[in-house]
Design a protein around this motif. Structure first.
Motif, PDB file in Angstrom:
ATOM      1  N   LEU A 205       1.005  -1.339   0.424  1.00  0.00           N
ATOM      2  CA  LEU A 205      -0.172   0.164   0.115  1.00  0.00           C
ATOM      3  C   LEU A 205       0.628   1.135   0.026  1.00  0.00           C
ATOM      4  CD1 LEU A 205      -3.176   1.087   0.095  1.00  0.00           C
ATOM      5  CD2 LEU A 205      -2.819   1.087   3.139  1.00  0.00           C
ATOM      6  N   ARG A 209       0.809   4.364  -3.406  1.00  0.00           N
ATOM      7  CA  ARG A 209       1.653   5.337  -2.343  1.00  0.00           C
ATOM      8  C   ARG A 209       2.379   6.535  -3.270  1.00  0.00           C
ATOM      9  NH1 ARG A 209      -0.802   4.639   3.622  1.00  0.00           N
ATOM     10  NH2 ARG A 209      -3.247   4.344   3.039  1.00  0.00           N
ATOM     11  N   TYR A 251      -6.700   0.786  -2.293  1.00  0.00           N
ATOM     12  CA  TYR A 251      -6.000   2.062  -2.519  1.00  0.00           C
ATOM     13  C   TYR A 251      -6.683   2.480  -4.013  1.00  0.00           C
ATOM     14  CZ  TYR A 251      -2.497   5.014  -4.935  1.00  0.00           C
ATOM     15  OH  TYR A 251      -2.396   6.497  -5.830  1.00  0.00           O
ATOM     16  N   GLU A 254      -9.238   4.869  -2.310  1.00  0.00           N
ATOM     17  CA  GLU A 254      -8.457   6.235  -1.556  1.00  0.00           C
ATOM     18  C   GLU A 254      -8.549   6.662  -2.453  1.00  0.00           C
ATOM     19  OE1 GLU A 254      -4.261   6.305   0.019  1.00  0.00           O
ATOM     20  OE2 GLU A 254      -5.194   4.857   0.865  1.00  0.00           O
TER      21      GLU A 254
END
Length: 377
Positions: A205, A209, A251, A254
């Motif tokens: 993760l 990012r 993700y 997100e």
């Protein structure tokens, strides 16, 4: 909740699964293999096979990179390998392939020749001139120093790969290499970047990012790997891929839909292994040892990865595949067949196409929904 086992009073360990401990379950529907597509796309680049050839000097040379692309895959040249250290690495390769006494010390000596940024740029330009998509692997430690050479020469995909990497590395003050901030580094590029290896959900993760287009799952475990013995690290690939796929789902939520590709790397030698890796959540597989026996492979029937020549802590051995030079199959047979070998180690992607058809799926993305069962082997 994840399955855990008590290994002693007050200490639990999580249960992980290797690919050979799971199997696929066909559905009620089957398809003809002619209507199955194994195509894979990352950024603007589409490939007919979900294949990334590992950045091993035993597998990828400028010549084999062209052949692998012709057959539908993506080859990654090791930017810190022999092709970036020697004007003509033929003698070095011959000493590895032909010398019965070749040892880890021999590899360390051969790889002690410094990497030449100028030579690395020239190799990149040669591949560009050959008309293939150019992918180059750099280690996290040397990315800042060496990436300008390949970026200026026109690399299409950059691979930043180590045994295990993270988005938050704390270096020593006396290090000779400039620290790599992955997030700011990737943000300044207009080409896709693949990063890895990764062993768990949280690291996957974090790397997503950073803006990476793809994350490499695993450290390339193969028959000569000693990483488990040297470092105590092992990656049950089925679990590692599934964890990274869960991180990708988080993700996606997100970011409102940004998809990061997963490339599985390690303990994958047969068509069945490839199929199970994809169903666990991978979009493609990175193959090294599985391709090293090909007639075109520069290693001459031997396999080694970048960890084998590490000057201080080598973490894999030089592997003699035991293939008679007269019996080494062409890359085309290994990848696409036809073959007379029933082991599953040849016609790898013909096998993938066949199992996708038998399970009733017409694309890799659909195939990721197939049912899995734990066999307990």
């Amino acid at each position: 909740m994840p399955e855990t086992v008590e290994i002693g009073l007050g200490r639990d360990a999580r249960r992980g699964y290797h690919l050979d401990e799971i199997a696929l379950v066909p559905t009620r529907r089957t398809r003809g293999s002619s209507v199955v597509s194994t195509a894979w796309q990352i950024d603007a680049h589409t490939f007919e096979l979900p294949l990334v050839a590992a950045p091993s000097d035993a597998v990828v040379s400028p010549t084999t990179a062209v052949e692998i692309e012709r057959l539908g895959g993506l080859a990654v040249l090791n930017g810190e390998g022999l092709w970036a250290r020697y004007e003509d690495p033929a003698q070095a390769l011959a000493s590895i392939a032909d010398e019965s006494g070749c040892t880890t010390s021999t590899l360390q000596q051969l790889y002690s020749q410094p990497v030449s940024p100028e030579l690395l740029a020239r190799r990149t330009s040669e591949l560009q001139a050959a008309g293939v998509r150019v992918a180059v692997r750099l280690s996290p430690q040397h990315t800042v120093a060496l990436s300008p050479a390949v970026l200026k020469a026109g690399v299409d995909l950059l691979v930043i790969q180590g045994t295990v990497i993270s988005a938050e590395h704390v270096g020593s003050e006396d290090s000779a290499d400039e620290a790599l901030n992955l997030k700011t580094f990737i943000a300044d590029l207009d080409i896709p970047v693949l990063v890895g290896g990764v062993t768990n959900y949280q690291t996957a993760l974090h790397l997503m990012r950073t803006g990476a287009a793809g994350v490499i799952i695993g450290y390339g475990a193969h028959s000569g790997s000693t990483t488990h013995s040297a470092l105590g690290i092992d990656v049950p690939m089925a679990t590692a891929i599934a964890d990274a796929a869960a991180a990708r789902r988080a993700y996606l939520d997100e970011t409102g839909g940004r998809y990061v590709h997963l490339i599985a790397y390690g303990d994958i030698t047969t068509g069945g292994d490839i199929a199970k890796a994809l169903v666990c959540g991978a979009d493609a597989v990175m193959l090294g040892e599985a391709l090293a026996g090909a007639a075109e492979a520069p290693g001459g029937g031997r396999y080694w990865d970048p960890t084998a020549s590490h000057p201080r802590v080598p973490r894999s051995a030089l592997v003699d595949l035991g293939v008679d030079p007269q019996d080494r199959p062409p890359l085309a047979e290994l990848l696409l067949g036809p073959t007379a070998d029933p082991s599953g180690e040849r016609n790898l992607f013909g096998s993938l196409r066949r199992v996708m058809a038998k399970c009733g799926y017409s694309s890799v993305k659909e195939f990721q929904k197939a049912e899995l069962i734990v066999t307990g082997r």
